[in-house]
Enzyme design. Sequence first.
Site, PDB file in Angstrom:
ATOM      1  N   LYS A 104     -78.473  19.078  41.689  1.00  0.00           N
ATOM      2  CA  LYS A 104     -77.194  18.806  42.371  1.00  0.00           C
ATOM      3  C   LYS A 104     -77.209  17.401  42.965  1.00  0.00           C
TER       4      LYS A 104
ATOM      5  N   LYS B  53     -77.037  28.177  38.722  1.00  0.00           N
ATOM      6  CA  LYS B  53     -77.150  28.148  40.190  1.00  0.00           C
ATOM      7  C   LYS B  53     -78.258  29.031  40.774  1.00  0.00           C
TER       8      LYS B  53
ATOM      9  N   SER C 274     -73.862  21.381  46.834  1.00  0.00           N
ATOM     10  CA  SER C 274     -74.348  22.470  47.670  1.00  0.00           C
ATOM     11  C   SER C 274     -75.012  21.907  48.913  1.00  0.00           C
TER      12      SER C 274
ATOM     13  N   TYR D  19     -83.087  23.373  41.479  1.00  0.00           N
ATOM     14  CA  TYR D  19     -81.622  23.499  41.530  1.00  0.00           C
ATOM     15  C   TYR D  19     -81.018  22.445  42.463  1.00  0.00           C
TER      16      TYR D  19
ATOM     17  N   ASP E 180     -86.931  29.560  51.818  1.00  0.00           N
ATOM     18  CA  ASP E 180     -85.837  29.756  52.776  1.00  0.00           C
ATOM     19  C   ASP E 180     -86.072  28.948  54.047  1.00  0.00           C
TER      20      ASP E 180
ATOM     21  N   LEU F 240     -77.261  37.229  49.743  1.00  0.00           N
ATOM     22  CA  LEU F 240     -77.164  38.319  50.718  1.00  0.00           C
ATOM     23  C   LEU F 240     -75.910  39.182  50.557  1.00  0.00           C
TER      24      LEU F 240
ATOM     25  N   TYR G  19     -67.189  32.632  39.626  1.00  0.00           N
ATOM     26  CA  TYR G  19     -66.779  33.176  40.932  1.00  0.00           C
ATOM     27  C   TYR G  19     -65.873  32.203  41.690  1.00  0.00           C
TER      28      TYR G  19
ATOM     29  N   PHE H  18     -67.075  22.892  37.996  1.00  0.00           N
ATOM     30  CA  PHE H  18     -67.899  23.991  38.510  1.00  0.00           C
ATOM     31  C   PHE H  18     -69.026  24.357  37.551  1.00  0.00           C
ATOM     32  N   ALA H  19     -68.862  24.107  36.257  1.00  0.00           N
ATOM     33  CA  ALA H  19     -69.792  24.655  35.262  1.00  0.00           C
ATOM     34  C   ALA H  19     -71.215  24.217  35.573  1.00  0.00           C
ATOM     35  N   GLY H  20     -72.098  25.206  35.633  1.00  0.00           N
ATOM     36  CA  GLY H  20     -73.487  24.880  35.916  1.00  0.00           C
ATOM     37  C   GLY H  20     -74.279  26.147  36.147  1.00  0.00           C
TER      38      GLY H  20
ATOM     39  N   PHE I 185     -85.343  39.483  54.410  1.00  0.00           N
ATOM     40  CA  PHE I 185     -86.465  38.563  54.194  1.00  0.00           C
ATOM     41  C   PHE I 185     -86.769  37.783  55.474  1.00  0.00           C
TER      42      PHE I 185
HETATM   43  P1  NAD Z   1     -70.695  31.025  38.557  1.00  0.00           P
HETATM   44  O1  NAD Z   1     -71.953  31.191  37.792  1.00  0.00           O
HETATM   45  O2  NAD Z   1     -69.893  32.231  38.887  1.00  0.00           O
HETATM   46  O3  NAD Z   1     -69.727  29.974  37.814  1.00  0.00           O
HETATM   47  C1  NAD Z   1     -70.203  28.970  36.967  1.00  0.00           C
HETATM   48  C2  NAD Z   1     -69.419  29.060  35.673  1.00  0.00           C
HETATM   49  O4  NAD Z   1     -69.882  28.045  34.783  1.00  0.00           O
HETATM   50  C3  NAD Z   1     -69.604  30.395  34.969  1.00  0.00           C
HETATM   51  O5  NAD Z   1     -68.333  30.903  34.590  1.00  0.00           O
HETATM   52  C4  NAD Z   1     -70.450  30.057  33.733  1.00  0.00           C
HETATM   53  O6  NAD Z   1     -70.172  30.905  32.642  1.00  0.00           O
HETATM   54  C5  NAD Z   1     -70.052  28.618  33.492  1.00  0.00           C
HETATM   55  N1  NAD Z   1     -71.081  27.822  32.811  1.00  0.00           N
HETATM   56  C6  NAD Z   1     -72.419  27.808  33.054  1.00  0.00           C
HETATM   57  N2  NAD Z   1     -73.022  26.946  32.224  1.00  0.00           N
HETATM   58  C7  NAD Z   1     -72.047  26.386  31.460  1.00  0.00           C
HETATM   59  C8  NAD Z   1     -72.046  25.423  30.417  1.00  0.00           C
HETATM   60  N3  NAD Z   1     -73.185  24.844  29.996  1.00  0.00           N
HETATM   61  N4  NAD Z   1     -70.866  25.097  29.848  1.00  0.00           N
HETATM   62  C9  NAD Z   1     -69.701  25.676  30.256  1.00  0.00           C
HETATM   63  N5  NAD Z   1     -69.655  26.599  31.229  1.00  0.00           N
HETATM   64  C10 NAD Z   1     -70.806  26.945  31.828  1.00  0.00           C
HETATM   65  O7  NAD Z   1     -71.056  30.230  39.907  1.00  0.00           O
HETATM   66  P2  NAD Z   1     -70.165  29.906  41.160  1.00  0.00           P
HETATM   67  O8  NAD Z   1     -70.759  30.614  42.308  1.00  0.00           O
HETATM   68  O9  NAD Z   1     -68.739  30.070  40.854  1.00  0.00           O
HETATM   69  O10 NAD Z   1     -70.532  28.373  41.336  1.00  0.00           O
HETATM   70  C11 NAD Z   1     -69.734  27.339  40.789  1.00  0.00           C
HETATM   71  C12 NAD Z   1     -70.393  26.016  41.089  1.00  0.00           C
HETATM   72  O11 NAD Z   1     -70.591  25.880  42.493  1.00  0.00           O
HETATM   73  C13 NAD Z   1     -71.764  25.843  40.435  1.00  0.00           C
HETATM   74  O12 NAD Z   1     -71.890  24.500  40.004  1.00  0.00           O
HETATM   75  C14 NAD Z   1     -72.724  26.120  41.573  1.00  0.00           C
HETATM   76  O13 NAD Z   1     -73.947  25.451  41.408  1.00  0.00           O
HETATM   77  C15 NAD Z   1     -71.949  25.576  42.770  1.00  0.00           C
HETATM   78  N6  NAD Z   1     -72.333  26.204  44.032  1.00  0.00           N
HETATM   79  C16 NAD Z   1     -72.281  27.565  44.164  1.00  0.00           C
HETATM   80  C17 NAD Z   1     -72.672  28.148  45.365  1.00  0.00           C
HETATM   81  C18 NAD Z   1     -72.658  29.649  45.532  1.00  0.00           C
HETATM   82  O14 NAD Z   1     -73.310  30.150  46.440  1.00  0.00           O
HETATM   83  N7  NAD Z   1     -71.920  30.422  44.743  1.00  0.00           N
HETATM   84  C19 NAD Z   1     -73.094  27.358  46.431  1.00  0.00           C
HETATM   85  C20 NAD Z   1     -73.112  25.982  46.262  1.00  0.00           C
HETATM   86  C21 NAD Z   1     -72.724  25.411  45.066  1.00  0.00           C
HETATM   87  C1  UD1 Z   2     -79.456  30.506  48.536  1.00  0.00           C
HETATM   88  C2  UD1 Z   2     -80.202  29.422  47.793  1.00  0.00           C
HETATM   89  C3  UD1 Z   2     -79.438  28.116  47.953  1.00  0.00           C
HETATM   90  C4  UD1 Z   2     -77.996  28.274  47.469  1.00  0.00           C
HETATM   91  C5  UD1 Z   2     -77.350  29.412  48.259  1.00  0.00           C
HETATM   92  C6  UD1 Z   2     -75.940  29.693  47.860  1.00  0.00           C
HETATM   93  C7  UD1 Z   2     -82.576  30.077  47.868  1.00  0.00           C
HETATM   94  C8  UD1 Z   2     -83.927  29.750  48.404  1.00  0.00           C
HETATM   95  N1  UD1 Z   2     -81.553  29.321  48.333  1.00  0.00           N
HETATM   96  O1  UD1 Z   2     -79.387  30.107  49.858  1.00  0.00           O
HETATM   97  O2  UD1 Z   2     -80.052  27.085  47.242  1.00  0.00           O
HETATM   98  O3  UD1 Z   2     -77.280  27.085  47.669  1.00  0.00           O
HETATM   99  O4  UD1 Z   2     -78.131  30.599  48.059  1.00  0.00           O
HETATM  100  O5  UD1 Z   2     -75.899  30.161  46.544  1.00  0.00           O
HETATM  101  O6  UD1 Z   2     -82.420  30.951  47.028  1.00  0.00           O
HETATM  102  N2  UD1 Z   2     -81.405  37.441  52.505  1.00  0.00           N
HETATM  103  C9  UD1 Z   2     -82.021  38.642  52.768  1.00  0.00           C
HETATM  104  N3  UD1 Z   2     -82.050  39.587  51.771  1.00  0.00           N
HETATM  105  C10 UD1 Z   2     -81.496  39.379  50.543  1.00  0.00           C
HETATM  106  C11 UD1 Z   2     -80.869  38.136  50.285  1.00  0.00           C
HETATM  107  C12 UD1 Z   2     -80.852  37.187  51.285  1.00  0.00           C
HETATM  108  O7  UD1 Z   2     -82.535  38.866  53.863  1.00  0.00           O
HETATM  109  O8  UD1 Z   2     -81.573  40.273  49.678  1.00  0.00           O
HETATM  110  C13 UD1 Z   2     -81.336  36.434  53.591  1.00  0.00           C
HETATM  111  C14 UD1 Z   2     -81.998  35.113  53.238  1.00  0.00           C
HETATM  112  O9  UD1 Z   2     -83.357  35.128  53.591  1.00  0.00           O
HETATM  113  C15 UD1 Z   2     -81.158  34.139  54.097  1.00  0.00           C
HETATM  114  C16 UD1 Z   2     -79.761  34.783  54.124  1.00  0.00           C
HETATM  115  O10 UD1 Z   2     -79.963  36.148  53.797  1.00  0.00           O
HETATM  116  O11 UD1 Z   2     -81.655  34.096  55.417  1.00  0.00           O
HETATM  117  C17 UD1 Z   2     -78.800  34.181  53.120  1.00  0.00           C
HETATM  118  O12 UD1 Z   2     -79.412  34.216  51.830  1.00  0.00           O
HETATM  119  P1  UD1 Z   2     -78.633  33.772  50.507  1.00  0.00           P
HETATM  120  O13 UD1 Z   2     -77.338  34.486  50.430  1.00  0.00           O
HETATM  121  O14 UD1 Z   2     -79.581  33.931  49.360  1.00  0.00           O
HETATM  122  O15 UD1 Z   2     -78.299  32.239  50.733  1.00  0.00           O
HETATM  123  P2  UD1 Z   2     -79.277  31.005  51.091  1.00  0.00           P
HETATM  124  O16 UD1 Z   2     -80.631  31.457  51.454  1.00  0.00           O
HETATM  125  O17 UD1 Z   2     -78.565  30.178  52.093  1.00  0.00           O
END
Ligand code: NAD
Ligand code: UD1
Length: 338
Positions: free
Chosen positions: A152, A84, A124, A148, A294, A199, A11, A80-82, A217
């Site tokens: 990080k 989540k 994160s 998780y 949360d 969300l 993403y 980014f790979a990881g 929630f």
């Molecule tokens: P995502 O899952 O869409 O992207 C991660 C990508 O890494 C995917 O394309 C997946 O196929 C690839 N991947 C997973 N494991 C792998 C491996 N072992 N080797 C090679 N590729 C691998 O997630 P995203 O939302 O794009 O997040 C990217 C990064 O940002 C992640 O490290 C995530 O932890 C971090 N992050 C995301 C959020 C969020 O809310 N989306 C918030 C904070 C941090």
């Molecule tokens: C979650 C992760 C956090 C991660 C972040 C971004 C948990 C406990 N935390 O955080 O580690 O970094 O996503 O990927 O999972 N909510 C609802 N209904 C839903 C979904 C969410 O009410 O179906 C509420 C949650 O309670 C929260 C808000 O929406 O108050 C945002 O939720 P979410 O998008 O999951 O993000 P985080 O809770 O910040």
Amino acid sequence: MHVLVTGGAGYIGSHTLIELMAEGHDVCVLDNYANATPEVLTRVRTLSNGQIADYRGDVRDAAILDQIMQDFAPDAVVHFAGLKAVSESQQKPLTYYDVNVGGTLALLHAMDRAGCGRIIFSSSATVYGEPDYLPYDEAHPTRPASVYGRTKLMAEQVLTDWAGADPGRSAVILRYFNPVGAHGSARIGEDPQDIPNNLMPYIAQVAVGRRPALTIFGDDYDTPDGTGQRDYIHVVDLARAHVAALDYAGRTPGVRPFNIGTGQSYSVIDMVRAFERACGQTIPTRQAPRRAGDIAAMQADPARAQAELGWRAQHDLDAMTASTWAWQSANPHGYDAG
Ligand code: NAD
Ligand code: UD1
């Protein structure tokens, strides 16, 4: 610059590819498609009208990393790979440490072998944990509440020690708040493989008719309307933060963490109302108890990123919901529909 993007089909990675290419960087992707599809790169190529070298493989695999270092000779890596998913991390801790910490170690080893000393890392805001004060600045104590989050933080520590060991190295740690939204083309966006945990994708799937109602929630938090507040950040702004971070890494050795958020927070109800404005429908909701783990509210102090990266978020809440809706309504089943 030659930039290797691990997890570039994901993403945030896919949106970052577009911004990197728009700035004239050459990009190469390593992804194992654990949570993505190759269709993403097809679309990014079309949107950017450019080349993307891509390798299918695991970031823990030294052989493929060495191959990429040899073929592509990156000047910098955006990592980014990881994995989540917070609840999955509690069930499969070793897998999460292996991929998120082990993957970072394998990547740094390969960079060392190739003489590449610049990395931007996806961290994160979850590393902060229960707030002592809000907004969080980068000096706020770190005590993540999930496996998780600990993976990080541990990767951040590895990067800190790695960067500190050689003045030729630079590691920029970006602590993302809550990424939402989609590219303006509506061709790429967030496409959760399963029931969405977060969300915004959940609301979007309700709006498009894939799910009957959003479960809220908790309505008894100490916030103005009782629902959780978060600092949502448009994914295009987040992608641009990586371009700024690459520039910064080029002129600044050592390690530096940055909050990447807007500095504003919105409640669950605010998000539902904003989405209703974007899609012109009512989003059905039902109330449920708080979700384990949360916290009531999170908000970034993005001042450091503004001062040192020269970056700030440009998109407001309506741009976040409108772009999410444009993507979801044009691709009701995400990339599956082709
Ligand atoms: P995502 O899952 O869409 O992207 C991660 C990508 O890494 C995917 O394309 C997946 O196929 C690839 N991947 C997973 N494991 C792998 C491996 N072992 N080797 C090679 N590729 C691998 O997630 P995203 O939302 O794009 O997040 C990217 C990064 O940002 C992640 O490290 C995530 O932890 C971090 N992050 C995301 C959020 C969020 O809310 N989306 C918030 C904070 C941090
Ligand atoms: C979650 C992760 C956090 C991660 C972040 C971004 C948990 C406990 N935390 O955080 O580690 O970094 O996503 O990927 O999972 N909510 C609802 N209904 C839903 C979904 C969410 O009410 O179906 C509420 C949650 O309670 C929260 C808000 O929406 O108050 C945002 O939720 P979410 O998008 O999951 O993000 P985080 O809770 O910040």
